[in-house]
Design an enzyme around this catalytic site. Sequence first.
Site, PDB file in Angstrom:
ATOM      1  CG  HIS A  52      30.168 -10.134 -19.822  1.00  0.00           C
ATOM      2  ND1 HIS A  52      29.357 -11.161 -19.386  1.00  0.00           N
ATOM      3  CD2 HIS A  52      29.988  -9.101 -18.944  1.00  0.00           C
ATOM      4  CE1 HIS A  52      28.722 -10.778 -18.291  1.00  0.00           C
ATOM      5  NE2 HIS A  52      29.082  -9.532 -17.999  1.00  0.00           N
ATOM      6  CB  CYS A 103      25.948 -12.146 -19.889  1.00  0.00           C
ATOM      7  SG  CYS A 103      26.869 -12.612 -21.368  1.00  0.00           S
TER       8      CYS A 103
END
Length: 343
Positions: A264, A18
């Site tokens: 994230h 990510c």
Amino acid sequence: MGHRQSAMRGLRNYYLSCCVNTLLQTFNATWEIAEILEKWEPTVSRTDGNDVPLQLKKVLKTMQEDLSHPAPHLDFLHCLDRNRIRLSVQHDADEVFFSILDFIQHMDDRSLALEIQNLYKISVKTEVQCLECNTLQTHNSHLLSLPLHIKEVQNSLKDCMISFFEPQELRGIDCCFCEPCKTKTPSRQGMKLCSLPQILCIQLKRFRNMRGVTEKLNCSVTFPETFDFFVIQSEAFSSDFTQNDCRYTLFAVVVHSGYAMFGHYTAYVRHKVTKLWYYANDSYVSQSSWEEVQRTYGQGHYRTPVWSRSSSSSSCPPSDPHSDNNPDKKTDSSSSSLPNSGP
């Protein structure tokens, strides 16, 4: 709205990718770096899977094709892995950003490599004045992003910039050596801007080392969609600063959700042609809005804005005149992006 309906390609999350995914979306948000890489014709000896700038050139090109499917970027991820940006490891976006720019400097075309570096290069002059004899020492250097410290209260981009450029007194163990005094003396240190880049990256430093433990500050930091650097921080410019246009438009915001050691990355990206905002969460891309970008001011998010200078002496692609009638980072900057030593 998923990627099939958007004007951007998503990127699948492979092996905790990510962080890299969001950086690729920010590179793709501004046309300059892809345009320069397209001019590069690498030698035959460089056409292999270990060449980061070559793989970056390929993946940025594929991100402009077949918008109905996520862009294939496994070759780029494996290339980074072979260059010690490991797969299946949580990375800091700023550190990876600087590593990629460093790999680009190993291109066999030095003029193009420097052209890419200059997109992000912030030239600064550090001034150190002895408080005993008033001798002034200066040192010229450059940054690739502005690392702005934030306070454990509500912050604004303007406040963070004022704090960054505010002169500081150095005393005690921080004293600097003064040549005329032949010893370390109390000093006043400050930094002045000599030139601003086309793409301005700003790092909001949310992480602190508290008694040996890394913690993340979750306080709010507000920033505008457009701003004029000269208006919000005129005292930061050196006497020999000559650029006339210091206006920037926000093109991308890297968002970290979660904790210091685990989280994230996603990104808000302003489309370079339509000027619409999109939210990129790995393979999922949906149309967004400036109002949604503003919601990332707090709630535990860590943001690295990327601004682009509103007007530039360089010509823009015919399909995307870069000079916007409603200018406002760092997105293409006049930034990114100052190296991020710690988010």
